[in-house]
Design a protein around this motif. Sequence first.
Motif, PDB file in Angstrom:
ATOM      1  N   GLN A   1       0.786  -1.236   0.000  1.00 30.29           N
ATOM      2  CA  GLN A   1       0.000   0.000   0.000  1.00 30.29           C
ATOM      3  C   GLN A   1       0.822   1.292   0.000  1.00 30.29           C
ATOM      4  N   ASP A   2       2.097   1.218   0.239  1.00 31.50           N
ATOM      5  CA  ASP A   2       2.842   2.459   0.479  1.00 31.50           C
ATOM      6  C   ASP A   2       3.710   2.873  -0.712  1.00 31.50           C
ATOM      7  N   ILE A   3       3.192   2.692  -1.913  1.00 31.94           N
ATOM      8  CA  ILE A   3       3.958   3.084  -3.106  1.00 31.94           C
ATOM      9  C   ILE A   3       4.037   4.611  -3.222  1.00 31.94           C
ATOM     10  N   ILE A   4       2.928   5.280  -2.949  1.00 34.47           N
ATOM     11  CA  ILE A   4       2.855   6.738  -3.098  1.00 34.47           C
ATOM     12  C   ILE A   4       2.580   7.380  -1.750  1.00 34.47           C
ATOM     13  N   GLY A   5       3.378   8.375  -1.403  1.00 35.58           N
ATOM     14  CA  GLY A   5       3.183   9.099  -0.155  1.00 35.58           C
ATOM     15  C   GLY A   5       3.381  10.587  -0.358  1.00 35.58           C
TER      16      GLY A   5
ATOM     17  N   ASP B   1     -14.407  12.300  -2.022  1.00 29.92           N
ATOM     18  CA  ASP B   1     -15.079  11.041  -2.364  1.00 29.92           C
ATOM     19  C   ASP B   1     -14.144   9.840  -2.298  1.00 29.92           C
ATOM     20  N   ASN B   2     -12.853  10.058  -2.549  1.00 25.49           N
ATOM     21  CA  ASN B   2     -11.930   8.918  -2.590  1.00 25.49           C
ATOM     22  C   ASN B   2     -11.238   8.659  -1.255  1.00 25.49           C
ATOM     23  N   PHE B   3     -11.684   9.340  -0.181  1.00 22.82           N
ATOM     24  CA  PHE B   3     -11.130   9.083   1.143  1.00 22.82           C
ATOM     25  C   PHE B   3     -11.567   7.710   1.630  1.00 22.82           C
ATOM     26  N   ILE B   4     -10.621   6.930   2.169  1.00 20.45           N
ATOM     27  CA  ILE B   4     -10.920   5.568   2.624  1.00 20.45           C
ATOM     28  C   ILE B   4     -10.869   5.454   4.139  1.00 20.45           C
ATOM     29  N   ASP B   5      -9.727   5.844   4.711  1.00 18.02           N
ATOM     30  CA  ASP B   5      -9.542   5.617   6.142  1.00 18.02           C
ATOM     31  C   ASP B   5      -8.414   6.512   6.640  1.00 18.02           C
TER      32      ASP B   5
ATOM     33  N   ASN C   1      -2.358  10.251   9.402  1.00 18.33           N
ATOM     34  CA  ASN C   1      -2.146   9.754   8.048  1.00 18.33           C
ATOM     35  C   ASN C   1      -3.494   9.341   7.454  1.00 18.33           C
ATOM     36  N   LEU C   2      -3.793   9.829   6.267  1.00 24.30           N
ATOM     37  CA  LEU C   2      -5.068   9.532   5.616  1.00 24.30           C
ATOM     38  C   LEU C   2      -4.831   8.755   4.320  1.00 24.30           C
ATOM     39  N   ILE C   3      -5.702   7.784   4.069  1.00 27.08           N
ATOM     40  CA  ILE C   3      -5.569   6.900   2.908  1.00 27.08           C
ATOM     41  C   ILE C   3      -6.649   7.233   1.880  1.00 27.08           C
ATOM     42  N   PHE C   4      -6.231   7.310   0.608  1.00 25.66           N
ATOM     43  CA  PHE C   4      -7.139   7.646  -0.478  1.00 25.66           C
ATOM     44  C   PHE C   4      -6.990   6.637  -1.616  1.00 25.66           C
TER      45      PHE C   4
ATOM     46  N   LEU D   1      -1.158  -7.724  -6.380  1.00 25.10           N
ATOM     47  CA  LEU D   1      -0.696  -7.592  -4.995  1.00 25.10           C
ATOM     48  C   LEU D   1      -0.392  -6.140  -4.608  1.00 25.10           C
ATOM     49  N   ILE D   2      -0.660  -5.216  -5.525  1.00 20.78           N
ATOM     50  CA  ILE D   2      -0.368  -3.800  -5.275  1.00 20.78           C
ATOM     51  C   ILE D   2      -1.678  -3.024  -5.229  1.00 20.78           C
ATOM     52  N   ASP D   3      -1.906  -2.333  -4.120  1.00 24.91           N
ATOM     53  CA  ASP D   3      -3.145  -1.597  -3.932  1.00 24.91           C
ATOM     54  C   ASP D   3      -3.107  -0.265  -4.685  1.00 24.91           C
ATOM     55  N   ASN D   4      -4.249   0.192  -5.144  1.00 23.06           N
ATOM     56  CA  ASN D   4      -4.323   1.482  -5.856  1.00 23.06           C
ATOM     57  C   ASN D   4      -4.706   2.596  -4.870  1.00 23.06           C
ATOM     58  N   THR D   5      -3.919   2.711  -3.830  1.00 23.71           N
ATOM     59  CA  THR D   5      -4.157   3.739  -2.821  1.00 23.71           C
ATOM     60  C   THR D   5      -2.903   4.594  -2.650  1.00 23.71           C
ATOM     61  N   TYR D   6      -3.069   5.730  -2.009  1.00 26.07           N
ATOM     62  CA  TYR D   6      -1.931   6.560  -1.636  1.00 26.07           C
ATOM     63  C   TYR D   6      -2.194   7.156  -0.256  1.00 26.07           C
ATOM     64  N   GLU D   7      -1.117   7.540   0.405  1.00 23.43           N
ATOM     65  CA  GLU D   7      -1.210   8.055   1.768  1.00 23.43           C
ATOM     66  C   GLU D   7      -0.854   9.538   1.806  1.00 23.43           C
TER      67      GLU D   7
END
Length: 246
Positions: free
Chosen positions: A61-65, A87-91, A122-125, A150-156
């Motif tokens: 999950q931590d590819i982009i920060g 709208d794209n806020f997750i957690d 830290n917020l995940i989108f 195995l790679i999530d499409n999220t950024y922190e």
Amino acid sequence: MNGNQLLLDFIIKEIQEELSEPLNKAGFYYRVFARSKSIASITKKLTLKGDLYRSECKKLQDIIGIRFVFYFSEDVEIFAEHLRSLDNFIDESNSLKDLEQTESDTFLGSLCDKVFMPNRLNLIFKLDEKKTKELNNTLRNCEDNMEIQLIDNTYEVQLRTVLSEGWHEVEHDLRYKCKNDSWWKYCGEESRMLNGIYASLETSERALEHLFSQMAYKNYKNKDWQAMLRNHFRIKFVEGGLISRD
């Protein structure tokens, strides 16, 4: 830097500019830093933890920060509320909220006002469809056998204050990365003192805000309206009273 790394950095730049736009329009004092995990690091992590991800149905999950560093602590929560409305806020991971929910084993209740600890927000989108496609295509171009699934499409997005930023950098590299080393067992007092340094920085942040409030009141008493507005709201102005984007 290879072409694939440049494509990753381009995706980050787009996200950074989108998130920065409302801050620039409002005249916030802040700095922003961004990074993408290197292609070599992604490949290495998937090699080391691929089986674990598959067995536990987890993803990298931590590819982009992206980190926003604000001059004043009150601006952190203002921007956080804006980000939570997207709208794209997750957690989010909020160390202070976690502490508020932690009950002590005494009649004293919550530990929030009894334990001092660094504030990590830290917020995940989730990446939109276009950027997800760009990310996957970029990673596929790196290696034919790259396991995209195995790679999530999220950024922190990390939110910090300018005085705490340096402390977090030192703590991350010199304590967090070696937190499991055995020598910390006999350096507990020093570890506590490290948190104490953070406590003094947070106190300094409150003092800084109070100082500017005092100046705003003196500006008011002297009918220096533009200075009063600048020091009270602590936002950027240019000649004529318009907010600066610089």
